[in-house]
Design an enzyme around this catalytic site. Structure first.
Site, mmCIF file in Angstrom:
data_model
loop_
_atom_site.group_PDB
_atom_site.id
_atom_site.type_symbol
_atom_site.label_atom_id
_atom_site.label_comp_id
_atom_site.label_asym_id
_atom_site.label_seq_id
_atom_site.Cartn_x
_atom_site.Cartn_y
_atom_site.Cartn_z
ATOM 1 N N CYS A 383 -6.564 -1.594 4.771
ATOM 2 C CA CYS A 383 -6.312 -0.195 5.152
ATOM 3 C C CYS A 383 -7.651 0.462 5.450
ATOM 4 C CB CYS A 383 -5.640 0.534 4.006
ATOM 5 S SG CYS A 383 -5.525 2.320 4.253
ATOM 6 N N HIS A 384 -7.608 1.477 6.292
ATOM 7 C CA HIS A 384 -8.841 2.164 6.682
ATOM 8 C C HIS A 384 -9.577 2.699 5.463
ATOM 9 C CE1 HIS A 384 -11.158 4.353 9.848
ATOM 10 N NE2 HIS A 384 -11.521 5.019 8.774
ATOM 11 N N THR A 385 -8.828 3.062 4.424
ATOM 12 C CA THR A 385 -9.468 3.643 3.228
ATOM 13 C C THR A 385 -10.362 2.620 2.525
ATOM 14 O OG1 THR A 385 -7.494 4.998 3.002
ATOM 15 C CG2 THR A 385 -8.968 4.907 1.097
ATOM 16 N N HIS A 405 -5.756 -2.349 -1.622
ATOM 17 C CA HIS A 405 -4.683 -1.590 -2.294
ATOM 18 C C HIS A 405 -3.375 -1.671 -1.509
ATOM 19 C CE1 HIS A 405 -6.429 1.157 0.666
ATOM 20 N NE2 HIS A 405 -5.266 1.782 0.683
ATOM 21 N N GLU A 406 -3.255 -2.632 -0.565
ATOM 22 C CA GLU A 406 -2.018 -2.750 0.218
ATOM 23 C C GLU A 406 -1.617 -4.223 0.168
ATOM 24 O OE1 GLU A 406 -1.179 -2.000 4.839
ATOM 25 O OE2 GLU A 406 -1.844 -0.177 3.815
ATOM 26 N N CYS A 435 4.907 7.085 -13.929
ATOM 27 C CA CYS A 435 5.126 6.727 -15.345
ATOM 28 C C CYS A 435 6.572 7.010 -15.760
ATOM 29 C CB CYS A 435 4.158 7.518 -16.232
ATOM 30 S SG CYS A 435 4.595 9.262 -16.380
ATOM 31 N N CYS A 440 6.318 13.827 -18.364
ATOM 32 C CA CYS A 440 5.419 13.947 -17.196
ATOM 33 C C CYS A 440 6.020 14.910 -16.200
ATOM 34 C CB CYS A 440 5.201 12.582 -16.556
ATOM 35 S SG CYS A 440 4.246 12.680 -15.026
ATOM 36 N N CYS A 443 6.231 13.436 -12.645
ATOM 37 C CA CYS A 443 7.285 12.444 -12.373
ATOM 38 C C CYS A 443 8.653 13.103 -12.436
ATOM 39 C CB CYS A 443 7.190 11.300 -13.378
ATOM 40 S SG CYS A 443 5.873 10.157 -12.968
ATOM 41 N N CYS A 451 1.733 11.366 -10.012
ATOM 42 C CA CYS A 451 1.721 11.197 -11.474
ATOM 43 C C CYS A 451 0.274 11.034 -11.918
ATOM 44 C CB CYS A 451 2.515 9.954 -11.838
ATOM 45 S SG CYS A 451 2.239 9.401 -13.526
ATOM 46 N N ARG A 455 -4.722 8.606 -13.583
ATOM 47 C CA ARG A 455 -5.580 8.980 -12.451
ATOM 48 C C ARG A 455 -7.043 9.085 -12.841
ATOM 49 N NH1 ARG A 455 -8.543 9.244 -9.032
ATOM 50 N NH2 ARG A 455 -8.423 10.131 -6.937
ATOM 51 N N CYS A 515 0.862 0.945 1.266
ATOM 52 C CA CYS A 515 0.064 2.127 1.636
ATOM 53 C C CYS A 515 0.424 2.678 3.008
ATOM 54 C CB CYS A 515 -1.431 1.850 1.558
ATOM 55 S SG CYS A 515 -2.404 3.335 1.901
ATOM 56 N N ARG A 711 -2.803 -3.575 11.388
ATOM 57 C CA ARG A 711 -2.932 -4.129 10.052
ATOM 58 C C ARG A 711 -3.292 -5.614 10.156
ATOM 59 N NH1 ARG A 711 -3.978 0.031 8.439
ATOM 60 N NH2 ARG A 711 -3.123 1.203 6.669
HETATM 61 P P1 NAD Z 1 -7.026 3.305 11.582
HETATM 62 O O1 NAD Z 1 -8.469 3.216 11.595
HETATM 63 O O2 NAD Z 1 -6.283 2.075 11.778
HETATM 64 O O3 NAD Z 1 -6.543 4.384 12.678
HETATM 65 C C1 NAD Z 1 -7.253 5.550 12.945
HETATM 66 C C2 NAD Z 1 -6.950 5.916 14.406
HETATM 67 O O4 NAD Z 1 -7.534 7.186 14.671
HETATM 68 C C3 NAD Z 1 -7.535 4.928 15.397
HETATM 69 O O5 NAD Z 1 -6.573 4.577 16.328
HETATM 70 C C4 NAD Z 1 -8.643 5.720 16.064
HETATM 71 O O6 NAD Z 1 -8.830 5.357 17.407
HETATM 72 C C5 NAD Z 1 -8.104 7.137 15.957
HETATM 73 N N1 NAD Z 1 -9.125 8.167 16.016
HETATM 74 C C6 NAD Z 1 -10.340 8.164 15.467
HETATM 75 N N2 NAD Z 1 -10.997 9.311 15.754
HETATM 76 C C7 NAD Z 1 -10.155 10.051 16.500
HETATM 77 C C8 NAD Z 1 -10.227 11.324 17.114
HETATM 78 N N3 NAD Z 1 -11.330 12.054 17.016
HETATM 79 N N4 NAD Z 1 -9.163 11.768 17.800
HETATM 80 C C9 NAD Z 1 -8.041 11.029 17.902
HETATM 81 N N5 NAD Z 1 -7.906 9.790 17.356
HETATM 82 C C10 NAD Z 1 -8.941 9.318 16.671
HETATM 83 O O7 NAD Z 1 -6.648 3.976 10.194
HETATM 84 P P2 NAD Z 1 -5.273 3.944 9.350
HETATM 85 O O8 NAD Z 1 -5.285 2.788 8.456
HETATM 86 O O9 NAD Z 1 -4.150 4.164 10.262
HETATM 87 O O10 NAD Z 1 -5.529 5.239 8.425
HETATM 88 C C11 NAD Z 1 -5.630 6.494 9.022
HETATM 89 C C12 NAD Z 1 -6.231 7.500 8.060
HETATM 90 O O11 NAD Z 1 -5.317 7.716 7.003
HETATM 91 C C13 NAD Z 1 -7.516 7.037 7.395
HETATM 92 O O12 NAD Z 1 -8.351 8.118 7.237
HETATM 93 C C14 NAD Z 1 -7.045 6.559 6.020
HETATM 94 O O13 NAD Z 1 -8.057 6.579 5.083
HETATM 95 C C15 NAD Z 1 -5.971 7.550 5.735
HETATM 96 N N6 NAD Z 1 -4.923 7.158 4.804
HETATM 97 C C16 NAD Z 1 -4.467 8.117 3.975
HETATM 98 C C17 NAD Z 1 -3.428 7.841 3.144
HETATM 99 C C18 NAD Z 1 -2.893 8.909 2.241
HETATM 100 O O14 NAD Z 1 -2.162 8.603 1.317
HETATM 101 N N7 NAD Z 1 -3.224 10.147 2.463
HETATM 102 C C19 NAD Z 1 -2.844 6.565 3.124
HETATM 103 C C20 NAD Z 1 -3.338 5.633 4.019
HETATM 104 C C21 NAD Z 1 -4.385 5.940 4.863
HETATM 105 N N1 AHE Z 2 -11.407 8.948 -3.489
HETATM 106 C C1 AHE Z 2 -11.255 9.986 -2.517
HETATM 107 C C2 AHE Z 2 -9.785 10.259 -2.326
HETATM 108 C C3 AHE Z 2 -9.254 9.341 -1.350
HETATM 109 C C4 AHE Z 2 -7.822 9.728 -1.030
HETATM 110 O O1 AHE Z 2 -7.487 10.814 -0.674
HETATM 111 N N2 AHE Z 2 -6.925 8.762 -1.243
HETATM 112 C C5 AHE Z 2 -5.553 8.939 -0.943
HETATM 113 C C6 AHE Z 2 -4.961 7.620 -0.630
HETATM 114 S S1 AHE Z 2 -5.717 6.878 0.702
HETATM 115 C C7 AHE Z 2 -4.876 5.435 0.782
HETATM 116 O O2 AHE Z 2 -5.326 4.645 1.847
HETATM 117 C C8 AHE Z 2 -4.772 9.506 -2.092
HETATM 118 O O3 AHE Z 2 -3.689 9.140 -2.307
HETATM 119 N N3 AHE Z 2 -5.331 10.414 -2.769
HETATM 120 C C9 AHE Z 2 -4.657 10.983 -3.912
HETATM 121 C C10 AHE Z 2 -5.446 10.592 -5.096
HETATM 122 O O4 AHE Z 2 -5.005 10.908 -6.215
HETATM 123 O O5 AHE Z 2 -6.469 9.960 -4.897
HETATM 124 C C11 AHE Z 2 -11.919 11.255 -2.939
HETATM 125 O O6 AHE Z 2 -12.022 12.113 -2.093
HETATM 126 O O7 AHE Z 2 -12.327 11.288 -4.070
HETATM 127 ZN ZN ZN Z 3 -4.509 2.848 2.199
#
Ligand code: NAD
Ligand code: AHE
Ligand code: ZN
Length: 921
Positions: A383-385, A405-406, A435, A440, A443, A451, A455, A515, A711
């Site tokens: 994953c990108h994260t 994490h995936e 949990c 909680c 939850c 939850c 954390r 994820c 992916r």
């Molecule tokens: P990825 O890298 O596969 O996809 C990102 C996409 O964004 C790419 O296609 C890229 O070309 C595009 N991009 C980059 N800059 C851009 C811009 N300025 N304008 C338009 N498009 C642009 O990433 P992913 O795995 O799909 O994850 C996407 C984001 O979501 C990441 O930041 C990741 O960390 C986050 N994420 C968050 C959660 C959550 O729970 N909140 C879960 C998973 C991933």
């Molecule tokens: N460690 C970062 C937070 C990163 C973040 O926001 N993570 C997401 C999941 S990304 C999955 O690919 C998330 O779920 N956040 C909720 C949480 O509890 O972390 C920071 O900024 O500290």
């Molecule tokens: Zn992720």
């Protein structure tokens, strides 16, 4: 279009409405000693990986070795007078879409040999009879002339054809196949399934000839092909059931029979289903007989109910698939018994520092403590994260740590008090645990999935008790990541972070629900609750963004604007439901302005899936005036903050965010997995790259950076998992790294974490599969490079002795001798004069003079680039790779090192060992 491959001819290939492709394929049959033709329906999800059109537009068959998917197969046996085309022409319109939905390949064989046999003689036929001869083989092995030579259809259907289909297309491997038939084919399906219960998962039939020894058709056929009616009893389903005298392995046998079937009427009852049901009753065999009012014996009848039969077989084939998968993933009892409660030494990709490539290391994974679960990571998706943290952007980032994490995992052992999962269960690690404690408030609340139970410890890279379960080969602790750390062959999770799923879903697909995909879907369904007919804009079309589009489409959004700076992402976005695409890097104005111009007041919902704070702003500012909602999914680098004019909110926009799409992990992930199993939530399209072994994770990261990856899934455990149990606890698993030399005494010391053993290697002597693999690699690569030195003389001689065989197989032998006159002598004696001009087609001897300690001459593949660097500094005179590369280049043999073969030279020994380098074209 006719495409000739070395095993079959593609006579035609057609795309089918509803998805998938239909092929007619001819192949030479050794059973019928003639050319047989089959029809083949291939669901779209498998089409590209099986038969593809080559650059010149003709069909090209891929070799089976790279088939990962074991595609469930359903064989349809046609009735009298039919050939391989009737079913496709008369029931394909109903059957193919159903097979596409079920993900089942259809195998449509001919009903008999026809035309001429391999000797050019006409296949014997009974010209004036439609119920004997060609088109009427009754699927028996005839032993009466003139039919005994070619009419061997029983062997053809039960043995030869399944083997051909499995080897050439990967369909129905490991018994993942079922059988159905109509009329004479119904007889065939029933008797073949009853005669070969281990070969078929389920059986059904349309208007089958159930008791051929008791009807005219059958009696005449058995007399003609077998000499007597009695000889036909072994081919008579009713007789077989009576002989069995107990229920067969089939939970039920499905039969559809039309009440208006002209071959059912008392004066001409050829079908006799009542006899079959009576026999079944007598031995408690369940039969589901549907008497279909008004239907006759035709294909209209089949077309009307074929989807039921496909659903019937689909369900049972998926159960078998789950069984095969869990067997493949299962931890052998002896290993489970030997690892429970003990530390496991296994491989992991360790992040030693920000912006550094991951390092493949042996790590020790301690047993689970109370409330914890140790799992075997079967597949891990990137994953990108993970990259975001590895690049040092995560404020919570800690090093050394194990990222990931995936993933899809199998429970290896559980700690004290763990009740929700048990060894062998399939689980998805979830970084938003659940949990479910009554106390909680998170939850218990439907508003959130966050939850907080663990954390705090999760955020500082430790387990709930504050400790870590990972130690590096230096014995030092390694941090956990997001409560998952799945870039390792084994990891330890909190019980509340384990979502238990059905074993029916392959873990290399199920991992996606850990994820990105869940997050995208959930952001739409849970966090925003997108309504039908909404308008949506999605920024960033990675896996998360595309999941948002898929989720919005499923929620009934009417307009879906897909925004990215990489236009290559647009085609998949449109395929998933995007109505508009915008390349924001091409715009001469802010993207939010552009979208407002496209929509007048903006869109109902916008999603940032980039992690770029400017994009997050743009997404908010093109949300609909008065009610637009913008959802932040992307994770921004530390220190990056979002901003906008408060006016944007004052004028009715809402800015929100989501973690894991708002899904309550342990409750919802199993539901998502089940929807995928049921076919209502496809995810295959997210998997753009697959890699074998945790050691390939850096390649996965490169792929993600390449822009074309959604992916990348790394399979951590493949078929060659072998345990070497010499030290500490048994080494749970290792991709087979073949060290096939006579001097690697260090092999077995793998579990000793001495640095020089960083290489991935397990001694697998005399393992036939491995020898065959090496041999096949040599044969397929047609080049064998032998690096000889003092040590492997006997081996070198062995190679020299078999050089004739190798040469007769057009294998080029390249022998590199390291300053060892003796070998010269041998070569000169046994082969050719080394000083003579090099015969470019076969053998080449390179004489090299080398310093005394070649030990550091050959760095191993797995060594971290820095380590290689140091070594090269150390021996800057000789760049071994270049030497080998150059030796190969001088034979324009592109070198692709297969990582499964390596050597090591024990310290202080002079000369070198046997090196097998396969060069693949
Ligand atoms: P990825 O890298 O596969 O996809 C990102 C996409 O964004 C790419 O296609 C890229 O070309 C595009 N991009 C980059 N800059 C851009 C811009 N300025 N304008 C338009 N498009 C642009 O990433 P992913 O795995 O799909 O994850 C996407 C984001 O979501 C990441 O930041 C990741 O960390 C986050 N994420 C968050 C959660 C959550 O729970 N909140 C879960 C998973 C991933
Ligand atoms: N460690 C970062 C937070 C990163 C973040 O926001 N993570 C997401 C999941 S990304 C999955 O690919 C998330 O779920 N956040 C909720 C949480 O509890 O972390 C920071 O900024 O500290
Ligand atoms: Zn992720």
């Amino acid at each position: 279009m006719t495409a000739i491959t070395n095993n079959y001819t593609i006579r035609s290939q057609q795309l089918v409405a509803g998805g998938g492709s239909y092929y007619r394929i001819s192949h030479v049959s050794t059973s019928t000693k003639s050319t047989m033709t089959i029809g083949l329906f291939v669901p779209s999800r498998y089409a590209s990986s099986v038969i593809s059109t080559g650059a010149d537009g003709n069909g090209v068959a891929e070799s089976t070795s790279n088939k990962k998917d074991n595609v469930p197969a359903l064989y349809f046996l046609s009735g009298l007078t039919c050939d391989d085309t009737n079913f496709a022409q008369k029931a394909g319109a109903q059957a193919f879409p159903a097979a596409e939905k079920e993900g089942i390949a259809l195998i449509l064989p001919d009903t008999s040999p026809r035309d001429n046999d391999m000797d050019g003689n006409s296949i014997p036929n009974v010209v004036d009879r439609y119920d004997l001869g060609i088109g009427a083989s009754f699927y028996v092995n005839a032993n009466q002339d003139p039919y005994s030579k070619n009419y061997q259809m029983y062997t053809y259907i039960t043995e030869e054809l399944p083997r051909f289909v499995e080897e050439q297309f990967g369909f129905g491997r490991d018994g993942l196949r079922s059988i159905v038939g109509h009329s004479m084919g119904g007889h065939g399906a029933l008797m073949i399934a009853l005669n070969n219960p281990s070969g078929w998962v389920s059986v059904s039939a349309f208007a089958p000839i159930c008791n051929p020894t008791a009807c005219k058709w059958g009696q005449e056929a058995f007399c003609t092909y077998l000499g007597t009616v009695d000889a036909g009893k072994v081919y008579d389903a009713t007789e077989l059931l009576l002989a069995l005298g107990r229920p067969s392995k089939y939970d039920t046998i499905l039969i559809d029979q039309g009440t208006n079937d002209e071959f059912l009427n008392p004066t001409n009852n050829q079908l006799l289903p009542e006899n079959f049901c009576k026999a079944a009753e007598s031995c408690n065999q369940s039969v589901t007989l549907n008497m279909r009012k008004g239907y006759d014996h035709s294909y209209f009848f089949i077309a009307a109910f074929i989807q039921d039969h496909l659903a019937f077989h689909g369900k049972r084939l998926r159960m078998k698939q789950a069984e095969l998968l869990s067997e493949a993933c299962a931890i052998p009892d002896d290993v489970a018994a030997s690892t429970v409660g003990k530390p496991i030494v296994c491989k992991a990709m360790v992040a030693r520092g920000p912006k550094q490539p991951l390092v493949l290391e042996n790590v020790t994974v301690d047993p689970p403590k109370a409330g914890e679960v140790r799992v075997k990571v079967i597949a891990n998706a990137l994953c990108h994260t993970d990259v975001y943290t590895l690049d040092g952007h995560d404020p919570e980032g800690l090093f050394p740590c194990i990222l990931g994490h995936e993933a899809g995992c199998v429970v290896e052992s559980v700690g004290e008090g763990v009740l929700s999962v048990k060894p062998g269960d399939h689980v998805i690690p979830c970084y938003t645990p659940q949990c479910c404690q009554p106390s909680c408030i998170f939850c218990q609340s439907p508003k959130t999935n966050l939850c907080p139970q663990i954390r705090a410890t999760q955020g500082i890279g430790v387990m709930p008790d504050g400790g870590v379960r990972f130690r590096g080969s230096d014995g030092k602790p390694i941090y956990h990541f997001m409560g998952c750390s799945t870039m390792c062959e084994y990891t330890v999770l909190a019980e509340i972070s384990c979502a238990k799923i059905s074993k029916e879903l392959p873990l290399e697909k199920a991992c996606l629900f850990g994820c990105g995909v869940s997050t995208g879907l959930g952001a739409v369904w849970n966090t925003c609750g997108v309504e039908p007919n909404s308008s949506v804009a999605v920024f960033g079309l990675g896996a998360v963004g595309l999941a948002v589009i898929q989720g919005a489409k499923m929620a009934g959004a009417s307009r879906i604007i897909a925004v990215d700076i990489n236009p290559d992402k647009f085609s998949k976005a449109v395929a998933l439901g995007a109505t508009d695409t915008v390349d924001s890097s091409e715009l001469d104005k802010p993207v939010q302005t552009h979208i407002i111009e496209m929509t007048k007041w903006g869109v109902d919902y916008t999603f940032d899936c980039t992690g770029n704070v400017n994009v997050m702003r743009a997404a908010l500012e093109c949300a609909h005036r008065g009610w637009g909602t913008s959802c932040v999914i992307g994770v921004a680098a530390s220190g990056h903050e979002i901003s906008t004019r408060p006016f944007q909110l004052v004028t009715g926009r809402t800015w929100k965010g989501t973690a894991f799409g708002g899904f309550k992990s342990r409750r919802d992930v199993p539901i998502l997995a089940q929807r995928c199993i049921d076919g209502t939530l496809p995810v295959d399209h997210f998997i753009t790259h697959t890699f074998d072994g945790v050691g390939c994770t850096n390649d996965a990261i490169d792929a993600l950076h390449g822009g074309g990856c959604l992916r990348a899934v790394c399979h951590h455990h493949d078929v060659f998992s072998i345990h070497s149990s010499s030290h500490a606890s048994p080494h749970p698993s290792t991709d087979a790294v073949i060290c096939y030399c006579c001097c690697c005494s260090s092999c077995s010391s793998l579990s000793h974490p001495e640095p020089e053993n960083q290489q991935r290697r397990v001694r697998v002597r005399n393992h036939p599969a491995i020898l065959v693999t090496i041999f096949l690699q040599i044969v397929s690569s047609r080049v064998l490079i032998v690096l000889g030195g003092q040590w492997p003389l006997p081996l070198l001689l062995a190679v020299i002795h078999i050089h004739h065989l190798l040469l007769s197989m057009k294998i080029r032998i390249i022998i590199i001798i390291l300053d060892w006159p003796a070998a010269n002598t041998h070569c000169r004696l046994l082969l050719i004069d080394p000083t003579a001009p090099v015969p470019s087609t076969s053998i080449f001897i390179l004489l090299l003079t080398l310093p005394s300690s070649p030990a550091s001459f050959f760095p191993t593949h797995d060594q971290h680039p820095q380590q290689q660097q140091q070594q090269q500094q150390h021996d800057h005179d000789y760049e071994p790779q270049h030497l080998i590369m150059s030796s190969c280049y001088c034979f324009d043999a592109p070198l692709i090192l297969s990582i499964s073969i390596s050597i090591s030279i024990p310290k202080g020994s002079s000369g070198a060992s046997l090196l097998l380098l396969s060069c693949e074209y």
